[in-house]
Design a protein around this motif. Structure first.
Motif, short mmCIF file in Angstrom:
data_model
loop_
_atom_site.label_atom_id
_atom_site.label_comp_id
_atom_site.label_asym_id
_atom_site.label_seq_id
_atom_site.Cartn_x
_atom_site.Cartn_y
_atom_site.Cartn_z
N GLY A 62 0.77 -1.23 0.00
CA GLY A 62 0.00 0.00 0.00
C GLY A 62 0.80 1.29 0.00
O GLY A 62 0.32 2.33 0.45
N TYR A 63 2.04 1.22 -0.50
CA TYR A 63 2.83 2.46 -0.54
C TYR A 63 2.19 3.44 -1.52
O TYR A 63 1.80 3.05 -2.63
CB TYR A 63 4.26 2.16 -0.99
CG TYR A 63 5.15 1.63 0.11
CD1 TYR A 63 5.93 2.49 0.87
CD2 TYR A 63 5.21 0.27 0.39
CE1 TYR A 63 6.75 2.00 1.89
CE2 TYR A 63 6.02 -0.24 1.39
CZ TYR A 63 6.79 0.64 2.14
OH TYR A 63 7.59 0.15 3.14
N PRO A 64 2.09 4.72 -1.18
CA PRO A 64 1.60 5.71 -2.13
C PRO A 64 2.59 5.91 -3.27
O PRO A 64 3.80 5.66 -3.11
CB PRO A 64 1.45 6.99 -1.29
CG PRO A 64 2.32 6.78 -0.10
CD PRO A 64 2.38 5.31 0.15
N HIS A 65 2.08 6.35 -4.42
CA HIS A 65 2.95 6.53 -5.58
C HIS A 65 4.08 7.51 -5.29
O HIS A 65 5.19 7.37 -5.83
CB HIS A 65 2.13 7.00 -6.78
CG HIS A 65 1.33 5.91 -7.41
ND1 HIS A 65 1.91 4.85 -8.08
CD2 HIS A 65 -0.01 5.69 -7.46
CE1 HIS A 65 0.97 4.03 -8.52
NE2 HIS A 65 -0.20 4.52 -8.16
N ARG A 66 3.82 8.47 -4.45
CA ARG A 66 4.87 9.45 -4.10
C ARG A 66 6.06 8.74 -3.47
O ARG A 66 7.21 9.01 -3.82
CB ARG A 66 4.29 10.48 -3.12
CG ARG A 66 5.29 11.55 -2.68
CD ARG A 66 4.67 12.47 -1.63
NE ARG A 66 4.33 11.77 -0.40
CZ ARG A 66 3.08 11.43 -0.05
NH1 ARG A 66 2.05 11.72 -0.84
NH2 ARG A 66 2.85 10.80 1.08
#
Length: 314
Positions: free
Chosen positions: A134-138
């Motif tokens: 679930g890491y954000p794209h940022r």
């Protein structure tokens, strides 16, 4: 620079997550352990007092170490003897990582790990970090030194590649276990017809012996061909007992969250067959027999309560 006890504690707290990421990226528990160890060496050499977010720093170092390993692994697999399959993890292995969501469970399934071999290293990294953790794209962009837009495009491609080969709708755990038991009964009956009825028309069977255990280089395809192979696989013979070192005890369990058959001789896991079960029947068998890829499974087996075997084969 010497690490403080707090530095060591911070790394050890991150180890389960790092190992789970590395395993999904590499498909190998032993390689994942090595990558995490290399990450620790870099943590040990770093000025940890200047690292503001240790989790992000460790994830970036680990991911890039894994990307380097993936690149060299692809070259090695060109000379690998026979089919290459991931290293299976048996039920309860902490390296399986989080399994709270459908995406997390799928990302570590044996079927999807095999599919991820089609992805480029960057596609695999983006897919794993986004879908499983679930890491954000940022954050992914920072880890991989890419733009957010590039990460989103890479994820779209990776999802499509995986979805194109993903199994049809799976069935619940109780029904899957029943089908595994029916399969074993049919495979040991000496008849092909009961097996064919349990398989999809386009079923495949793939085996990885690593050149150390006999395994067909090309997959078996189609219900009749796979049924004949499975019937022969479970047919007793002195030659098989000589290869395996005895008569294997056969158990049903799960590997990578999916139904599996495990063969054990004197406490040593000698084979793991992962089954892909759908509403239409068994769609695939992926068999790991390379002893180098079963060492962790053997350790896990020795530490677990696996009950009584269903029968002894060969």
């Amino acid at each position: 620079m010497a690490l403080t006890m707090n530095d060591v504690d911070r790394f050890e707290a991150s180890m389960p997550r790092l190992e789970a990421i590395a395993y999904r990226l590499l498909g190998s528990a032993s390689d994942a352990e090595d990558a995490v160890q290399d990450t620790f060496l870099r943590w040990q050499a770093a000025d940890t007092g200047r690292i503001e977010v240790p989790e992000a720093w460790l994830t970036k170092v680990l991911t890039n170490l894994c990307l380097s390993r993936l690149t060299s692994a692809r070259a090695r697999r060109e000379t690998y003897v026979g089919q290459w399959l991931p290293e299976p993890l048996l039920a309860g292995d902490p390296m399986l990582g989080p399994a709270d969501t459908v995406e997390q469970r799928e990302s570590v399934s044996y079927a999807v790990l095999a599919l991820m071999e089609r992805l480029s290293p960057n596609e695999r990294a983006v897919y794993v970090l986004r879908e499983a953790f679930g890491y954000p794209h940022r954050d992914i962009a920072e880890i991989l030194d890419l733009t957010e837009a590039a990460c989103q495009q890479i994820l779209h491609r990776a999802r499509k590649h995986v979805a194109d080969g993903r199994p049809r709708t799976e069935i619940d755990e109780a029904a899957a276990r029943r089908i595994v038991e029916e399969f074993l009964a049919a495979a040991t009956s000496g008849r092909t017809e009961p097996l064919v009825r349990l398989l999809t028309a386009d079923v495949i069977s793939v085996g990885d012996g690593g050149g150390k255990v006999p395994a067909r280089a090309k997959a078996f395809e189609g219900a009749v061909a796979v049924a004949k192979f499975m019937r022969g696989l479970f047919k007793p013979s002195k030659a098989k007992r000589a290869i395996t070192g005895g008569s294997p005890e056969v158990y049903t369990t799960t590997a990578n969250g999916s139904p599996a058959v495990v063969a054990v001789v004197d406490g040593r896991v000698i084979g793991v067959i992962c089954l892909e079960i759908t509403t239409e029947g068994i769609a695939a068998f992926r068999s790991q027999a390379n002893p180098d890829k079963l060492e962790r499974a053997t350790r896990r087996w020795a530490a677990s309560d696996h009950g009584e075997p269903l029968f002894s084969a060969f």
